[in-house]
Design a protein around this motif. Structure first.
Motif, PDB file in Angstrom:
ATOM      1  N   SER A 132      82.664  69.144  81.110  1.00 18.22           N
ATOM      2  CA  SER A 132      82.947  70.577  81.205  1.00 18.22           C
ATOM      3  C   SER A 132      82.555  71.087  82.587  1.00 18.22           C
ATOM      4  CB  SER A 132      82.173  71.353  80.138  1.00 18.22           C
ATOM      5  OG  SER A 132      82.566  70.949  78.840  1.00 18.22           O
ATOM      6  N   VAL A 133      83.358  71.997  83.129  1.00 21.38           N
ATOM      7  CA  VAL A 133      83.099  72.534  84.466  1.00 21.38           C
ATOM      8  C   VAL A 133      83.380  74.032  84.492  1.00 21.38           C
ATOM      9  CG1 VAL A 133      83.643  70.364  85.656  1.00 21.38           C
ATOM     10  CG2 VAL A 133      85.451  72.037  85.245  1.00 21.38           C
ATOM     11  N   ASP A 134      82.718  74.711  85.426  1.00 19.61           N
ATOM     12  CA  ASP A 134      83.022  76.106  85.748  1.00 19.61           C
ATOM     13  C   ASP A 134      83.774  76.127  87.072  1.00 19.61           C
ATOM     14  OD1 ASP A 134      81.770  77.219  83.501  1.00 19.61           O
ATOM     15  OD2 ASP A 134      79.809  77.129  84.480  1.00 19.61           O
ATOM     16  N   VAL A 135      84.764  76.992  87.168  1.00 22.13           N
ATOM     17  CA  VAL A 135      85.620  77.058  88.355  1.00 22.13           C
ATOM     18  C   VAL A 135      85.563  78.461  88.945  1.00 22.13           C
ATOM     19  CG1 VAL A 135      87.972  76.828  89.226  1.00 22.13           C
ATOM     20  CG2 VAL A 135      87.154  75.289  87.430  1.00 22.13           C
TER      21      VAL A 135
ATOM     22  N   THR B 293      97.367  76.507  96.714  1.00 21.30           N
ATOM     23  CA  THR B 293      96.674  76.246  97.992  1.00 21.30           C
ATOM     24  C   THR B 293      95.365  77.026  98.120  1.00 21.30           C
ATOM     25  OG1 THR B 293      97.710  77.923  99.425  1.00 21.30           O
ATOM     26  CG2 THR B 293      98.907  75.841  99.115  1.00 21.30           C
ATOM     27  N   MET B 294      95.073  77.969  97.191  1.00 19.39           N
ATOM     28  CA  MET B 294      93.774  78.647  97.260  1.00 19.39           C
ATOM     29  C   MET B 294      92.647  77.637  97.028  1.00 19.39           C
ATOM     30  SD  MET B 294      94.230  82.315  95.322  1.00 19.39           S
ATOM     31  CE  MET B 294      95.063  83.683  96.152  1.00 19.39           C
ATOM     32  N   GLN B 295      91.523  77.873  97.695  1.00 16.34           N
ATOM     33  CA  GLN B 295      90.381  76.982  97.576  1.00 16.34           C
ATOM     34  C   GLN B 295      89.526  77.371  96.371  1.00 16.34           C
ATOM     35  OE1 GLN B 295      90.146  74.222  99.785  1.00 16.34           O
ATOM     36  NE2 GLN B 295      92.208  75.075 100.023  1.00 16.34           N
ATOM     37  N   ALA B 296      88.853  76.367  95.797  1.00 16.64           N
ATOM     38  CA  ALA B 296      88.044  76.614  94.603  1.00 16.64           C
ATOM     39  C   ALA B 296      86.773  75.782  94.649  1.00 16.64           C
ATOM     40  CB  ALA B 296      88.840  76.273  93.341  1.00 16.64           C
ATOM     41  N   GLU B 297      85.735  76.315  94.016  1.00 12.06           N
ATOM     42  CA  GLU B 297      84.492  75.581  93.803  1.00 12.06           C
ATOM     43  C   GLU B 297      84.422  75.175  92.338  1.00 12.06           C
ATOM     44  OE1 GLU B 297      81.155  77.856  95.071  1.00 12.06           O
ATOM     45  OE2 GLU B 297      81.659  77.720  97.207  1.00 12.06           O
ATOM     46  N   VAL B 298      84.124  73.910  92.103  1.00 12.34           N
ATOM     47  CA  VAL B 298      84.073  73.361  90.750  1.00 12.34           C
ATOM     48  C   VAL B 298      82.665  72.850  90.500  1.00 12.34           C
ATOM     49  CG1 VAL B 298      85.016  71.631  89.177  1.00 12.34           C
ATOM     50  CG2 VAL B 298      86.505  72.730  90.864  1.00 12.34           C
ATOM     51  N   THR B 299      81.993  73.408  89.496  1.00 11.16           N
ATOM     52  CA  THR B 299      80.607  73.030  89.205  1.00 11.16           C
ATOM     53  C   THR B 299      80.534  72.370  87.837  1.00 11.16           C
ATOM     54  OG1 THR B 299      79.838  74.949  90.483  1.00 11.16           O
ATOM     55  CG2 THR B 299      78.236  73.842  89.055  1.00 11.16           C
ATOM     56  N   PRO B 300      80.272  71.045  87.786  1.00 12.09           N
ATOM     57  CA  PRO B 300      80.156  70.370  86.485  1.00 12.09           C
ATOM     58  C   PRO B 300      78.943  70.868  85.708  1.00 12.09           C
ATOM     59  CG  PRO B 300      80.537  68.803  88.271  1.00 12.09           C
ATOM     60  CD  PRO B 300      80.206  70.114  88.913  1.00 12.09           C
TER      61      PRO B 300
ATOM     62  N   GLY C 155      75.547  71.171  84.127  1.00 10.53           N
ATOM     63  CA  GLY C 155      74.264  70.580  84.483  1.00 10.53           C
ATOM     64  C   GLY C 155      74.054  70.373  85.963  1.00 10.53           C
ATOM     65  N   ALA C 156      75.084  70.575  86.779  1.00 13.60           N
ATOM     66  CA  ALA C 156      74.961  70.384  88.234  1.00 13.60           C
ATOM     67  C   ALA C 156      74.621  71.708  88.904  1.00 13.60           C
ATOM     68  CB  ALA C 156      76.250  69.814  88.805  1.00 13.60           C
ATOM     69  N   THR C 157      73.985  71.615  90.052  1.00 10.46           N
ATOM     70  CA  THR C 157      73.644  72.810  90.828  1.00 10.46           C
ATOM     71  C   THR C 157      74.538  72.975  92.046  1.00 10.46           C
ATOM     72  OG1 THR C 157      71.951  71.526  92.002  1.00 10.46           O
ATOM     73  CG2 THR C 157      71.244  72.799  90.065  1.00 10.46           C
ATOM     74  N   ASP C 158      75.013  71.873  92.603  1.00  7.58           N
ATOM     75  CA  ASP C 158      75.870  71.929  93.784  1.00  7.58           C
ATOM     76  C   ASP C 158      77.335  71.821  93.370  1.00  7.58           C
ATOM     77  OD1 ASP C 158      73.648  72.057  95.444  1.00  7.58           O
ATOM     78  OD2 ASP C 158      73.475  69.867  95.526  1.00  7.58           O
ATOM     79  N   PRO C 159      78.188  72.706  93.889  1.00  7.48           N
ATOM     80  CA  PRO C 159      79.603  72.662  93.510  1.00  7.48           C
ATOM     81  C   PRO C 159      80.368  71.583  94.255  1.00  7.48           C
ATOM     82  CG  PRO C 159      79.249  74.437  95.071  1.00  7.48           C
ATOM     83  CD  PRO C 159      77.886  73.850  94.778  1.00  7.48           C
TER      84      PRO C 159
END
Length: 388
Positions: A275-278, A222-229, A231-235
Motif C-alpha cells: 500500500s502507498v500514499d501518492v 507527465t505531472m510529477q508525484a511522490e509515492v510513499t510506501p 511504513g516508509a518515511t522517505d518518498p
C-alpha cells in the motif's frame, strides 16, 4: 462497660473511597467548562522562505509495471517445467512444455491432406469449372488445417514474452492441462487459477491511485508525484502516465477516478501489493515566505503579526498571500529570519481551577499514579488526600 474500637479506614472502606474519588473526578472533568480545561501558551516562530507545492493526494497499491498470465493453448500432459518462482528469464526462454506426440501426429495428418488437395488441384485441367473451384477451396481448407495444427504444436511450449521475473508457477511435471485454461486439471498441485505461469517485470512498478472527482480535473499526464510506501518515511518519485476518465463508485457511494503513476528507475526493495500514499504536484512555487497561520491576526481591513525584536514585541502590519493550511504566505512586512510570537491553546490533561477535596483519605489501590484532579485536589504516591 467496654467498647470495641473499630478503625475508621478499613481496607474495604479505603478501596470504596478511592473508587468514588476517581468516579467523581471523571464526572467533574467531563462536566467542567471547556475553557477551564485549556491553557494558553505564548510561542515564537521564524518567518521562513521555502518551496510551496500544491498537491493532489490519493492512495493505492503497487503493481508490476507489466505482468502476464501464461497458459497452454493446447491440451496435454506437462513434460517439462524449467523455472521456479523468483527466477529471472529473458524474452523467448522456454518456461514449460506439454507432450507433443499427438500434436505432431495431427500436424503430419494435416500436411498429408494438404499435399493430396494440392495434387488434385494440379491435375484438374480437364474437369468442370465448378469442380476446379471445389478443388481450390479444398486446398485453402487444407492449408488452414496445417496452420491450425502448427499453432497447436507451437502452443505446447510456453515462452517468456519479455525479460521478466517468474511470479508464480502453478504446474508440475505430470499435470494434465486443458486448452481452455492452461492450468492443471484434477491435480493436487493446482490452485484453481487460470494461469500456468505468471511473469512480471522485476523492479519496475506502477501504482493506480484513487483520486476524488473534485481533484481529477486538475491532473494531466507527465505531472510529477511522490509515492510513499506504507511504513516508509522517505518518498519515491514517479510520473503520472494515465488519468482515468471513468469514475469508480465505492460501497459508500463516493466517486473516485483511477490515476496511474509510474515509478522512476528500478526499485530493489519494493514488492507488488504494498500500500502507498501518492502526492501529485499540480503546481510549485519557490522562495515563498511563510509564518504559522496562527500568528496572523486580522482586524477590520488590517492584517498584522506580533514581531519580536531585541526582546520586545511590536504589532506589525503585513500583507498576506495564499494560506497553505498551517502556514500563510507573507507578501510584505516581514523578512526571512524575522521572529513572530503568538498564543497557542493547548488542552490540559488534568487540573483546572477551584478546589475539590475528598474526605476519608486512605491508600489507593495499585495502579493509581500521582496526579491532579480537574477542579483541584490531588492524589500522589498511591494515597488520596483528606482527613481520616
Amino acid at each position: 462497660m467496654r467498647f470495641l474500637k473499630v478503625p475508621f479506614a478499613t481496607p474495604r472502606r479505603r478501596l470504596i473511597l478511592a473508587a468514588a474519588a476517581v468516579l467523581l473526578a471523571g464526572c467533574i472533568w467531563f462536566l467542567w467548562p471547556s475553557d477551564a480545561r485549556t491553557a494558553s501558551t505564548t510561542v515564537t516562530a521564524e518567518a521562513t522562505s521555502s518551496t510551496i507545492k500544491d498537491t493532489v493526494t490519493g492512495s493505492g497499491t503497487l503493481e508490476a509495471a507489466r505482468s502476464e498470465d501464461l497458459s497452454f493453448a493446447s491440451s496435454g500432459t506437462v513434460t517439462a517445467v524449467n523455472v521456479k518462482t523468483g527466477d529471472r528469464v529473458k524474452k523467448g526462454d522456454v518456461l514449460a512444455r506439454i507432450d507433443t506426440a499427438s500434436l505432431q501426429a495431427a500436424l503430419t495428418s494435416a500436411q498429408a491432406q494438404l499435399d493430396s488437395a494440392e495434387t488434385t488441384a494440379a491435375n484438374d485441367g480437364s474437369e468442370t469449372a465448378s469442380r476446379r473451384a471445389a478443388n481450390t477451396a479444398a486446398v485453402a481448407s487444407a492449408r488452414a488445417g496445417v496452420a491450425e495444427a502448427q499453432d497447436a504444436l507451437d502452443a505446447a511450449t510456453l515462452k517468456a514474452p519479455f525479460t521478466a521475473m517468474v511470479a508464480t508457477v502453478d504446474i508440475a511435471v505430470g499435470d494434465q492441462v486443458s486448452a481452455s485454461s492452461g492450468a492443471p486439471t484434477g491435480s493436487a498441485g493446482s490452485t484453481g487459477t487460470t494461469a500456468a505461469i505468471t511473469v512480471m517485470t522485476p523492479r519496475s512498478f506502477v501504482v493506480t491511485a484513487d483520486v476524488s472527482a473534485d481533484d481529477v480535473a486538475r491532473l494531466t499526464t507527465t505531472m510529477q508525484a511522490e509515492v510513499t510506501p506504507a511504513g516508509a518515511t522517505d518518498p519515491l518519485y514517479g510520473t503520472v502516465t494515465a488519468v482515468g476518465k471513468v469514475a469508480e463508485v465505492s460501497d459508500s457511494g463516493t466517486a473516485t477516478f483511477p490515476v496511474t503513476v509510474t515509478l522512476t528507475g528500478k526499485q530493489d526493495d519494493l514488492y507488488a501489493g504494498t500500500s502507498v500514499d501518492v502526492a501529485i504536484t499540480v503546481s510549485s512555487r519557490d522562495d515563498v515566505l511563510t509564518v504559522p497561520t496562527a500568528a496572523v491576526t486580522t482586524e477590520g481591513d488590517a492584517t498584522y503579526v506580533q514581531k519580536v525584536s531585541d526582546g520586545s514585541t511590536t504589532k506589525t502590519e503585513v500583507e498576506i498571500g495564499e494560506t497553505y493550511g498551517p502556514t500563510t504566505e507573507i507578501v510584505s512586512g516581514l523578512a526571512a529570519g524575522d521572529t513572530v510570537s503568538y498564543t497557542r491553546e493547548t488542552r490540559m490533561p488534568g487540573g483546572g481551577t477551584g478546589g475539590v477535596t475528598f474526605p476519608g483519605g486512605g491508600e489507593l489501590p495499585p495502579g493509581f499514579e500521582g496526579g491532579t484532579f480537574p477542579g483541584g485536589g490531588t492524589f500522589a504516591g498511591g494515597s488520596l488526600g483528606g482527613a481520616r
